[in-house]
Design an enzyme around this catalytic site. Structure first.
Site, mmCIF file in Angstrom:
data_model
loop_
_atom_site.group_PDB
_atom_site.id
_atom_site.type_symbol
_atom_site.label_atom_id
_atom_site.label_comp_id
_atom_site.label_asym_id
_atom_site.label_seq_id
_atom_site.Cartn_x
_atom_site.Cartn_y
_atom_site.Cartn_z
ATOM 1 N NE ARG A 46 0.272 1.422 3.344
ATOM 2 C CZ ARG A 46 1.187 2.327 3.606
ATOM 3 N NH1 ARG A 46 2.469 1.965 3.704
ATOM 4 N NH2 ARG A 46 0.918 3.585 3.772
ATOM 5 N N GLY A 47 0.250 2.410 -0.060
ATOM 6 C CA GLY A 47 1.012 3.654 -0.205
ATOM 7 C C GLY A 47 1.078 3.977 -1.697
ATOM 8 C CB ALA A 48 0.138 7.017 -3.598
ATOM 9 N NE ARG A 89 -6.149 0.837 -1.679
ATOM 10 C CZ ARG A 89 -5.493 1.361 -0.628
ATOM 11 N NH1 ARG A 89 -4.207 1.106 -0.461
ATOM 12 N NH2 ARG A 89 -6.114 2.126 0.237
ATOM 13 C CG ASP A 237 -3.101 8.194 -1.156
ATOM 14 O OD1 ASP A 237 -2.912 8.637 -0.008
ATOM 15 O OD2 ASP A 237 -2.822 7.031 -1.501
ATOM 16 C CG ASN A 247 -2.262 11.575 2.993
ATOM 17 O OD1 ASN A 247 -1.735 10.694 2.316
ATOM 18 N ND2 ASN A 247 -1.918 11.787 4.244
ATOM 19 C CE LYS A 248 -5.037 5.552 4.655
ATOM 20 N NZ LYS A 248 -6.031 4.739 3.915
HETATM 21 O O1 MRU Z 1 -4.466 3.192 2.305
HETATM 22 P P1 MRU Z 1 -2.990 3.408 2.184
HETATM 23 O O2 MRU Z 1 -2.193 2.807 3.282
HETATM 24 O O3 MRU Z 1 -2.500 3.002 0.802
HETATM 25 O O4 MRU Z 1 -2.822 4.981 2.283
HETATM 26 C C1 MRU Z 1 -1.548 5.545 2.173
HETATM 27 C C2 MRU Z 1 -1.512 7.007 2.402
HETATM 28 O O5 MRU Z 1 -2.513 7.655 2.603
HETATM 29 C C3 MRU Z 1 -0.165 7.656 2.272
HETATM 30 O O6 MRU Z 1 -0.092 8.779 3.094
HETATM 31 C C4 MRU Z 1 0.046 8.102 0.821
HETATM 32 O O7 MRU Z 1 -0.192 7.032 -0.065
HETATM 33 C C5 MRU Z 1 1.395 8.644 0.584
HETATM 34 S S1 MRU Z 1 2.628 7.389 0.625
HETATM 35 C C6 MRU Z 1 4.130 8.048 0.198
#
Ligand code: MRU
Length: 345
Positions: A46-48, A89, A237, A247-248
């Site tokens: 996970r993470g963009a 996603r 994201d 973002n999250k």
């Molecule tokens: O749902 P996730 O864990 O994929 O969400 C991730 C985030 O919100 C991060 O802050 C974002 O992707 C930036 S990662 C460099």
């Protein structure tokens, strides 16, 4: 770094299973594009930026495994694999950015045979991975000046080495300042409902000896009111052309709190996270996830059976709450439209 979020080994896409951290460090080997897509969907990875890298590798793997005899058939199947990745996603812009790069490889090599196309696709996926690490280092370099010696920094979710091919965006800025010898400490919000802050950010920082204090999401306002927090840095994201930041979930609340307490709020993100086709953050698609993430954390029921749940995975912070957006090419600031236009020109 002794771990890698996603890599390519012996014609497999290998991922550190982020669902099992911090208690178990287990690597998952994906044998085909379907397995990679599922790993993105179920948040093994996970993470963009990491999602983008994994998707590119999954597409390259799919191209290698296609049992077809003609380029025409290859292209049809290839497009199917790209679509499958795109459906994993919806919010992270890096996913479509990476998929488009892979599609461009095929489009740009008209007349090439199957072996060549497979080779080009694999090297493009590797290049996307390498580039992500390099870009994060540059983001770190461009952002470290905002961290003063003695700073206490609040962050949300995980925007670190685990969320990228390596080094991280928001945590990359923190890493760069730490590597320079600055004295700093990080406050990590636990980040309900999936606890990326508690499970991943705390693990990652702790492993490197960067001082980290874990707090529950609701504690951040109190800490700010007590003058404990000097700045906030988060990842992103997707960012629209006017500088609104998805973002999250919970990021927006932190931005409002930061503004109310006169604390700077920074976003660190690569250019691949921007979606300039969207005028404002209202147009960013927000993923909604399974209600069980809220009612059954770690498989334990914590809410009444059948209770109504809403579980958006992201929120949008309007640009007026953002002090600056740190990218590999420079820093965007108010007025964001013009500043971002300059960065992208
Ligand atoms: O749902 P996730 O864990 O994929 O969400 C991730 C985030 O919100 C991060 O802050 C974002 O992707 C930036 S990662 C460099």
């Amino acid at each position: 770094m002794k771990y890698e979020a996603v890599t390519w080994r012996r014609d497999k896409v290998v991922m550190l299973d982020q669902r099992r951290l911090p208690t178990e460090e287990i690597y998952v080997k994906c044998d085909g594009p379907g397995e990679v897509a599922e790993a993105i969907r179920n948040m093994t990875i996970r993470g963009a930026p990491a999602i983008g890298v994994a998707a590119a590798m999954g597409i390259a793997l799919g191209a290698m495994k296609l049992r077809v005899k003609s380029v025409g058939r290859f292209k049809e199947e290839f497009e199917g694999i790209c679509r499958m990745m795109m459906e994993t996603r919806p919010t992270a812009a890096n996913l479509s950015w990476a998929v488009q790069r892979m599609e461009t490889v095929v489009r740009g090599h008209e007349g090439e045979g199957l072996d060549e196309l497979r080779r080009f696709l694999k090297s493009e996926a590797m290049a996307i991975r390498e580039m992500d690490i390099e870009v994060n280092r540059r983001i770190g370099h461009n952002g470290k000046r905002y961290i003063r010696n003695g700073s206490a920094i609040l962050t949300h979710c995980n925007a670190g080495a685990l969320a990228t091919a390596g080094y991280g965006t928001a945590l990359g800025v923190i890493r760069a300042a730490h590597e320079e010898g600055k004295d700093l400490e990080v406050y990590a919000c636990e980040t309900r409902p999936r606890f990326q802050g508690a499970r991943l950010t705390a693990w990652e920082l702790d492993k490197e000896g960067i001082p980290v204090t874990l707090i529950t999401d609701g504690m951040s306002g109190y800490l700010m009111s007590k003058g404990v927090i000097h700045m906030v840095i988060v990842g992103a994201d997707r960012i629209s052309a006017n500088g609104d930041v998805a973002n999250k979930i919970g990021t927006y609340s932190l931005a409002i709190l930061a503004k109310a307490h006169g604390i700077p709020f920074y976003v660190a993100a690569p250019l691949s996270t921007f979606d300039l086709s969207l005028g404002t953050g209202d147009e960013i698609p927000i993923e909604e996830r399974d209600s069980r993430e809220v009612t059954h954390p770690f498989g334990t029921q914590i809410a009444p059976e059948g209770v109504r749940v809403w579980n958006p995975a992201f929120d949008v912070t309007p640009q007026q709450y953002v002090t600056a957006i740190i990218t590999e090419r420079g820093v965007a600031q108010e007025p964001f439209e013009a500043s971002l236009r300059d960065l992208f020109s």
